[in-house]
Motif scaffolding. Sequence first.
Motif, PDB file in Angstrom:
ATOM      1  N   UNK A  51      -6.136  -7.584  -4.441  1.00 32.35           N
ATOM      2  CA  UNK A  51      -6.189  -6.686  -5.317  1.00 32.35           C
ATOM      3  C   UNK A  51      -7.345  -6.737  -6.509  1.00 32.35           C
ATOM      4  N   UNK A  52      -7.549  -7.771  -6.447  1.00 34.57           N
ATOM      5  CA  UNK A  52      -9.105  -7.034  -7.676  1.00 34.57           C
ATOM      6  C   UNK A  52     -10.595  -6.892  -7.741  1.00 34.57           C
ATOM      7  N   UNK A  53     -10.153  -6.644  -6.138  1.00 34.24           N
ATOM      8  CA  UNK A  53     -11.132  -5.718  -5.439  1.00 34.24           C
ATOM      9  C   UNK A  53     -11.544  -4.154  -5.331  1.00 34.24           C
ATOM     10  N   UNK A  54     -12.511  -3.365  -6.011  1.00 28.73           N
ATOM     11  CA  UNK A  54     -11.943  -2.194  -6.389  1.00 28.73           C
ATOM     12  C   UNK A  54     -13.144  -1.186  -5.513  1.00 28.73           C
ATOM     13  N   UNK A  60      -5.561  -2.264  -3.741  1.00 27.02           N
ATOM     14  CA  UNK A  60      -5.286  -2.244  -2.584  1.00 27.02           C
ATOM     15  C   UNK A  60      -4.228  -2.367  -3.130  1.00 27.02           C
ATOM     16  N   UNK A  61      -2.512  -1.899  -2.360  1.00 24.66           N
ATOM     17  CA  UNK A  61      -1.744  -1.065  -3.281  1.00 24.66           C
ATOM     18  C   UNK A  61      -1.543  -0.190  -4.335  1.00 24.66           C
ATOM     19  N   UNK A  62      -2.712   0.010  -4.296  1.00 22.01           N
ATOM     20  CA  UNK A  62      -2.864   1.644  -5.190  1.00 22.01           C
ATOM     21  C   UNK A  62      -1.844   2.442  -4.490  1.00 22.01           C
ATOM     22  N   UNK A  63      -1.295   3.654  -5.512  1.00 22.93           N
ATOM     23  CA  UNK A  63      -1.408   4.699  -5.128  1.00 22.93           C
ATOM     24  C   UNK A  63      -1.801   5.763  -4.936  1.00 22.93           C
ATOM     25  N   UNK A 105     -15.160   7.256   1.845  1.00 24.68           N
ATOM     26  CA  UNK A 105     -14.134   5.965   1.696  1.00 24.68           C
ATOM     27  C   UNK A 105     -13.515   6.439   2.880  1.00 24.68           C
ATOM     28  N   UNK A 106     -12.506   5.751   3.403  1.00 24.68           N
ATOM     29  CA  UNK A 106     -11.772   5.347   4.456  1.00 24.68           C
ATOM     30  C   UNK A 106     -10.415   4.376   3.216  1.00 24.68           C
ATOM     31  N   UNK A 107      -8.899   5.149   4.480  1.00 25.22           N
ATOM     32  CA  UNK A 107      -8.278   4.051   3.805  1.00 25.22           C
ATOM     33  C   UNK A 107      -7.221   3.763   5.137  1.00 25.22           C
ATOM     34  N   UNK A 108      -6.752   3.189   5.236  1.00 22.60           N
ATOM     35  CA  UNK A 108      -4.958   2.355   6.197  1.00 22.60           C
ATOM     36  C   UNK A 108      -4.009   3.212   5.266  1.00 22.60           C
ATOM     37  N   UNK A 114       5.639   7.935   1.437  1.00 22.16           N
ATOM     38  CA  UNK A 114       5.541   9.679   0.394  1.00 22.16           C
ATOM     39  C   UNK A 114       4.097   8.703  -0.103  1.00 22.16           C
ATOM     40  N   UNK A 115       4.231   7.728  -1.286  1.00 19.34           N
ATOM     41  CA  UNK A 115       3.717   7.192  -2.144  1.00 19.34           C
ATOM     42  C   UNK A 115       2.000   6.587  -1.824  1.00 19.34           C
ATOM     43  N   UNK A 116       1.637   7.105  -0.038  1.00 28.57           N
ATOM     44  CA  UNK A 116       0.640   7.197  -0.170  1.00 28.57           C
ATOM     45  C   UNK A 116      -0.252   5.775  -0.743  1.00 28.57           C
ATOM     46  N   UNK A 117       0.339   4.455  -0.535  1.00 24.05           N
ATOM     47  CA  UNK A 117       1.040   3.303  -0.862  1.00 24.05           C
ATOM     48  C   UNK A 117      -1.007   2.461   0.246  1.00 24.05           C
TER      49      UNK A 117
END
Length: 222
Positions: A51-54, A60-63, A105-108, A114-117
């Motif tokens: 989670x230190x990487x952005x 990771x872990x953000x909504x 930019x892509x996400x899984x 509902x929070x889209x974590x």
Amino acid sequence: VKLNLSVNNFNYSKSLTHIGHSGKMLFMRLFIAVLVLIFTLQTPSQADDIRDFQIEGMSIGDSLLDYFSEEEIKGWHKTLYSGSKKFHQIEAGASKSSFELYDDVGFHIRNNDKKYIIASLKGAKFFKNNLKACMKEKEKVTLEISNILPNAKEEIYDYKYKSVSDGNSIAYISDFEADNGAIRIYCVDWSAATEKGENWTDNLAVSISSSEFLNWLYTESE
């Protein structure tokens, strides 16, 4: 800490799902940003958490709701997997013009979350028909990551997309493992037939993922 990197358009699910990996991938925390054709990675001198990487300020872990409206998210391209439906992929792509550094930019995220974590995210920069420049930037990035993660072994390998188009496309990959996730940096060189038939472009990509997501990807997704 800063590192240079370049990327191009790519299909995230194909690039990540179909690239083989000899060992279990685990992740760390990282900040990755791109300026023009340069990716700047900023992180503590030695990171110890994925989670230190952005990427574009997201970790990771953000909504995703902290960065986009639900209406925006629902309008993005969505990819499901043939096996378990625990996670799915969404890509903002060119629809999100406010990205400062990345072309795509892509996400899984988990299905029905509902929070889209964010469980996994990637940034990519277009590198049209310029593999040499892509590989040069990849080398700079991997060197910096090696310095930031001195205890993370770099695994270098090539992957041929035998099931895509004429089977002549190839990815040049570097993986870095840590205790709770992994970082992947790779240049994709699509064949001429694939570029024409699929309208895909050569690219350099950076992805960061949690170990939970990667365990699912390699054991349940197909």
